[in-house]
Design a protein around this motif. Structure first.
Motif, PDB file in Angstrom:
ATOM      1  N   UNK A 157      47.910  71.205  61.154  1.00  0.00           N
ATOM      2  CA  UNK A 157      47.476  72.270  60.242  1.00  0.00           C
ATOM      3  C   UNK A 157      48.357  72.243  58.998  1.00  0.00           C
ATOM      4  N   UNK A 158      47.751  72.326  57.856  1.00  0.00           N
ATOM      5  CA  UNK A 158      48.517  72.377  56.605  1.00  0.00           C
ATOM      6  C   UNK A 158      47.690  73.151  55.589  1.00  0.00           C
ATOM      7  N   UNK A 159      48.065  74.392  55.398  1.00  0.00           N
ATOM      8  CA  UNK A 159      47.342  75.234  54.454  1.00  0.00           C
ATOM      9  C   UNK A 159      45.899  75.418  54.896  1.00  0.00           C
ATOM     10  N   UNK A 160      45.021  75.777  53.963  1.00  0.00           N
ATOM     11  CA  UNK A 160      43.628  76.008  54.318  1.00  0.00           C
ATOM     12  C   UNK A 160      42.829  74.725  54.365  1.00  0.00           C
ATOM     13  N   UNK A 161      43.376  73.666  53.706  1.00  0.00           N
ATOM     14  CA  UNK A 161      42.596  72.446  53.572  1.00  0.00           C
ATOM     15  C   UNK A 161      42.668  71.564  54.813  1.00  0.00           C
ATOM     16  N   UNK A 162      43.644  71.807  55.698  1.00  0.00           N
ATOM     17  CA  UNK A 162      43.776  70.987  56.897  1.00  0.00           C
ATOM     18  C   UNK A 162      43.860  71.914  58.102  1.00  0.00           C
TER      19      UNK A 162
END
Lengths: 510, 331, 309
Positions: free
Chosen positions: A274-279
């Motif tokens: 998970x990384x921010x909203x984009x991932x």
């Protein structure tokens, strides 16, 4: 000239003949020519360095030709500067947008020639907005003239550029790779606008590398090679193979899928990333000797996954294993030391230090290995190792001391590949590996990637060009809105299957 | 264009930076020739020595800024940092009574420390270099006043200190040749800096950062570390300048130094280093510093009013940068 | 042997009369700077007088003598505190008059010091007559070179009242009384390093130079450095004091210098303010005087008291 139906065309809007242009050490154009009729789309095609941009810069008054004539509406003209060209109705939409993000759409369109009121002391914003609205209406787009350009999508920003060109009452519109940052729907919209403009009698020069676009919208195809005019072909009846052989001077495209066999050994395993909203919750594995395609629409989160793995952007949670070992990657340096390389689509900004030499770029990640006592650079060794890779990857450059900004896109990409190979990276993440690269060089890059996979490198290819993904990938991962929506076998995947997954929105529920 | 064959090397960056340096050098020669003809007593050897001595401090500060500017930053703190390091050497030598080498090393080390603090502000806190070093300029100025009690510190207890900069040690080797040590120190710093910039890995990173920081970062370069080192080196070189100025005045003058950073930046710019970063040479900066002091000296010898001298210096800066722009366009 | 050329009547003889204020009396003293030795000496005098008069003072100033706006801010802040009196050394003789007017309207007595204000607001001005002091320097220099030859001046500032006053005082005195002395150059340098290089250039341009006048401490340090470095046989005269300048006079690099009476200026300001709030009338200008000093008289008590390191 092999055009039969000359008589069906509208009047000649602009014609350039016998254009020569030389720069110190380079003959950029030699007897170049182009002719555009009213209501016609002329696709201008050629490899990078074929002289397309130089010719367009002459038509828009940026450069002065050494020889030859340009006539507009049948009358010979001189174009000493861009203003004169604009006044004669020649507009250009650059590949890179030149808009001021903090100004509104209308302010951008009328920058430098704002309507005035009160004895010229104030800008007549109302009239400006009304005029801009009229142009947008003519283009059948619903952009608010008062919106700040920075808040628009890239596609809509491009429409503002087109509106700006039209606001000069341009009869001739030059578009330089206008779709390079657009998704399918946006491209379709752009083409509808182009059709409208054609119907209104505007002549369009359309520069592109994409064959399918040419087939869809162009009337004629003008081919250039090495600064020379090669041929004008009717788009309707010409095959892709014919265009390409005219462009490169030889038949070379191999559209067959060439898949070697990846190994079962896992090189990279990503779990619940998970990384921010984009991932969001991304899981996949990448094997040695395999090319894993990442497909999806613009903004699906593919680049963000790559940057998160590479340590370029912060990771919120998740587990990354490299060759079976869990790793903690906090910065690009950590990733590089684990043998992971990221090759950005934007080579000029993220891939290369363009002001530095081929030698320094190829060796940059490895500099620390080429010092004596950890202090002084062993430049002779840098030079010879760089030369070795230049030869291995067939980079076309006069010497390794050449600045990389002077190389073509394909050769720049090869320099970027070389630098990671020299650094012993065995997990290579390519983001749009052939963006901005002409067709001849594309085939070479494909071959290079396949060769690297055969050598046992683990490769991820992020690409928005479906044929490219299908051609290269052993397996294809498809993303939509930050999530992986499916995985396909490269051998059996189809464009339709990919597009289905790419548009499969996962609703908020887990 | 695509079909590039193995031709003779045409590295245009080298050509244009060489050209710029050559232009600066030609300007310097023209100025020297002009004043030799029109300013009586200008051409004497003793005056050449004066000019070189007057260049030393600005030349050394210019070298300090050159490092930072090539890395894509700017350092406005060099002038007051020079003063602060001079005060530090005064504290060490006069107030603490330590031996001379400790004072010298202490001043340079403290400069390096303060400079790397600027580097931390830029690299870690992401403060724009202009602001970070503007802050450091004030901090250094304030600390110089605080540490010195707003009074000059004298080096009378260390008699050799006052000889460091103005003495002509070369005369011992070559009798009859009078050249202050400060001139040799300036050239020494410049040569060392040149070697670091062109031959060392640090230098290579400095150019890479100045050309394209993000690409360097994505190549696995630890950008922050090299930035901090760059500002640290700038501070250390300011320490050398601090020694030069305080040795010559045999006192650390805490109020001096404001405005020196602009002269240093002017020397860098005249010498052809691009304020945009990624391009420049130390020797160009030294030539730039010489142009400024030849101009100052020559106009004074001619008896031109001080006010006009300032105007002419401003014009030279603009002309030098214009030449740079023209040369870049051609490349 | 030269002795004190002129010692003006010191208006600032510290009063030992017992403090006679019912309430706490506070005078902000605003100088042109604080880091310079000169201002530190003024501060010392002001503090002495404050103790003697039983009043509280604060002593403030901007960082550099160019920061007129900053000094105005300090002035406004001081006025806002509604003090019983205010001491002010204006960086600009005109620009700050409106701010001072505000204070005067609020009934705050104002005493100017160091350089005056183009206004009748200040009750008095405690200052050195720069014209007279620089004329003293000219006399000392002229006598040292036997009344003939080429001389030059290095002035610390083109625009301030002290810079202009000392330059003109020096030039006028030479022009009026020493017909055989030629002024060959007047240059400006605002710090010691620049002064040293400037003076060496002047020496280069004028090989027959006999003497140089340097108009403040920084310029005088530069003059001493330049004379030492060149070994030139030139008579140098400085202004103000400081250890470098004093040492240079003792070792013969400089022949002498002019000192103001900074301690006296400080005392004068506070004393005058104390007198003002007691209702005493003050003369429009109080000349705090200057002294010529050289190797022969530096250690005399009245001179040593006003010199600083």
């Amino acid at each position: 000239m092999s055009i039969a139906a000359e008589s069906n065309k509208g009047s000649v809007l602009i014609e350039a003949q016998g254009i020569d242009k030389a720069f110190p050490g380079v003959k950029a154009l030699s007897q170049a020519q182009i002719k555009v009729h009213a209501g016609e789309v002329v696709a201008l095609m050629g490899e990078n360095g074929a002289g397309k941009s130089t010719l367009m810069k002459i038509l828009t008054g940026v450069y002065q030709p050494d020889a030859g004539t340009v006539s507009v509406g049948g009358k010979p003209v001189t174009l000493p500067d861009p203003r004169t060209a604009q006044a004669l109705g020649i507009g250009i939409i650059h590949q890179e947008l030149f808009l001021m993000n903090d100004l509104t759409a209308a302010q951008n369109i009328y920058i430098g020639r704002e309507p005035r009121k009160a004895f010229g002391m104030f800008v007549d914003e109302d009239r400006m907005n009304a005029d801009a609205a009229k142009i947008f209406a003519r283009m059948k787009v619903d952009i608010d003239p008062k919106v700040e350009v920075g808040k628009l999508t890239v596609a809509r920003q491009q429409l503002v550029e087109i509106a700006k060109a039209l606001s000069y009452n341009s009869k001739i519109l030059i578009m330089d790779e206008p779709t390079s940052a657009l998704n399918e729907a946006e491209v379709a919209h752009l083409f509808a606008i182009i059709d409208d403009l054609k119907a209104q009698g505007v002549g369009i020069v359309y520069i592109t590398h994409k064959m399918d676009e040419v087939k869809r919208i162009a009337d004629d195809i003008v081919i250039m090679r090495d600064g020379q005019y090669i041929d004008t072909l009717p788009a309707a009846t010409t095959t892709i193979g014919e265009v390409i052989s005219a462009m490169v001077g030889r038949d070379l495209i191999d559209t067959s899928r060439a898949h070697g066999q990846g190994s079962d050994e896992i090189a990279l395993k990503v779990t619940n990333l998970n990384a921010g909203r984009a991932v969001q919750n991304v899981n996949f594995t990448l094997n040695k000797g395999e090319i894993l395609g990442f497909a999806g629409l613009m903004g699906a989160g593919r680049t963000e996954v790559a940057r998160a793995i590479f340590g370029a952007d912060p990771v919120d949670s998740g587990r990354i294993e490299v060759h079976g070992k869990a790793v903690d990657i906090k910065s690009p340096r950590d990733a590089v030391q684990l043998g992971i390389a990221y090759l950005s689509e934007d080579r000029k900004h993220f891939g290369l230090v363009t002001g530095m030499s081929v030698r320094d770029n190829i060796t940059m990640p490895s500099w620390e290995r080429f010092t004596s006592n950890g202090v002084f650079m062993r430049d002779a060794d840098l030079g010879s190792i760089a030369k070795e890779y230049v030869e291995k990857l067939k980079v076309k450059t006069p010497t390794v001391d050449q600045e990389t900004r002077l190389l073509s896109g394909g050769n720049q990409q090869k320099v970027v590949i070389a630098k990671w190979l020299l650094r012993d990276c065995d997990i290579l993440i390519f983001d749009e590996p052939t963006r901005g690269i002409d067709i001849g060089a594309k085939a070479e890059i494909y071959k290079l990637l396949q060769g690297l996979a055969d050598e046992g490198k683990a490769i991820i290819v992020i690409s928005s060009e479906l044929p490219e993904v299908l051609k290269l990938s052993h397996r294809i991962v498809v993303m939509c809105e930050g999530r992986i929506t499916g995985e396909l076998e490269g051998k059996t995947a189809t464009q339709e299957a990919i597009m289905t997954l790419a548009t499969q929105r996962v609703e908020a529920a887990e | 264009m695509t079909d590039t064959t193995q031709e003779a090397p045409t590295n245009k960056v080298i050509t244009s930076s060489f050209l710029q340096k050559a232009v600066a050098f030609v300007v310097l020669i023209i100025l020297l020739a002009f004043f030799s003809i029109f300013a009586p007593n200008f051409a004497a050897w003793s005056n050449m020595v004066n000019i070189m001595q007057a260049t030393a401090v600005n030349g050394v500060l210019g070298v300090a800024v050159t490092f930072v500017i090539i890395s894509g930053g700017i350092d406005l703190s060099v002038g007051t940092m020079m003063t602060l390091t001079a005060v530090i050497s005064g504290l060490i030598l006069t107030n603490l009574g330590m031996p001379l080498p400790v004072g010298i090393a202490g001043a340079i080390a403290f400069g390096g420390f303060m400079g790397s603090l600027s580097g931390v502000a830029v690299a870690k806190l992401k403060i724009p270099p202009f602001i970070a070093t503007l802050g450091m300029m004030q901090i250094a100025r304030g600390l110089a006043l605080v540490f010195s009690g707003a009074k000059p510190i004298y080096f009378n207890s260390t008699p050799n200190y006052g000889l460091l900069s103005p003495e002509s040690s070369i005369s011992l080797l070559i009798p009859g040749l009078e050249m202050p040590n400060s001139v040799f120190i300036m050239f020494g710093v410049a040569i060392l800096a040149s070697i670091v910039l062109n031959r060392s890995i640090l230098g290579r990173y400095i150019f890479a950062l100045g050309s394209n920081e993000e690409a360097a970062r994505l190549s696995g370069v630890v950008v922050d570390k090299w930035k901090i080192i760059t500002y640290g080196i700038s501070g250390m070189i300011c320490g050398v300048a601090g020694l030069l100025v305080s040795s010559r005045l045999n006192s650390a003058q805490p109020a001096l130094g404001l405005g020196y950073e602009l002269d240093a930046i002017a020397a860098v710019v005249i010498g052809g280093t691009s304020l945009a970063g990624g391009r420049g040479t130390v020797m160009g900066t030294i030539i730039g510093a010489f142009i400024m002091s030849v101009l100052t000296n020559g106009l004074r010898v001619m008896g031109v009013q001080e006010e006009w001298k300032i105007v002419v210096t401003g014009l030279i800066i603009i002309v030098a940068v214009y030449i740079d722009i023209v040369l870049r366009k051609q490349s | 042997m030269k002795k004190t050329l002129l010692v003006a009547a010191l208006g600032a003889t510290t009063a030992f009369s017992a403090p006679a204020f019912a309430e706490d009396v506070y005078f902000p003293i605003i100088a042109k700077g604080f880091s310079h030795q000169f201002w530190q000496a003024v501060k010392l005098g002001a503090e002495n007088a404050a103790a003697a008069n039983g009043v509280t003072i604060t002593f403030e100033g901007p960082n550099t003598e160019a920061e007129i706006d900053k000094q105005t801010d300090i002035l406004n802040a001081a006025i806002a505190k509604k003090p019983q009196g205010l001491g002010f050394a204006a960086l600009d003789s005109q620009a700050q008059v409106p701010a001072l007017k505000k204070a005067a309207d609020a009934g705050i007595p104002i005493v100017a010091f160091d350089s005056g204000v183009d206004s009748d607001i200040p009750l008095t001005t405690c200052t050195t007559d720069n014209l007279a002091a620089a004329a003293g320097a000219a006399k000392g220099l002229a006598e040292a070179i036997g009344g003939e030859g080429e001389v030059a001046a290095v002035i610390h500032d083109q625009t301030s009242a002290t810079g202009i006053g000392r330059r003109d005082g020096f030039l006028n005195e030479i022009a009026a009384n020493y017909p055989n002395i030629t002024i060959v150059d007047v240059q400006y340098a605002n710090d010691a390093l620049k002064a040293a290089d400037t003076i060496k250039t002047i020496m280069q341009a004028h090989p027959n130079l006999k003497g140089i006048f340097a108009s403040n401490e920084g310029a005088a340090i530069g003059l001493a450095v330049a004379i030492k470095e060149t070994g030139a046989q030139i008579a140098g005269v400085g202004f103000d004091s400081g250890k470098t300048q004093k040492d240079a006079i003792l070792d013969g690099s400089l022949i002498g210098s002019i000192t103001q009476n900074p301690v006296g200026i400080g005392e004068c300001v506070v004393d005058s303010l104390a007198k003002a709030i007691k209702g005493e009338t003050l003369p429009p200008v109080i000349d705090t005087g200057f002294y010529w000093y050289d190797a022969s008289n530096m250690n005399e008590a009245n001179i040593a008291a006003v010199l600083y390191d």
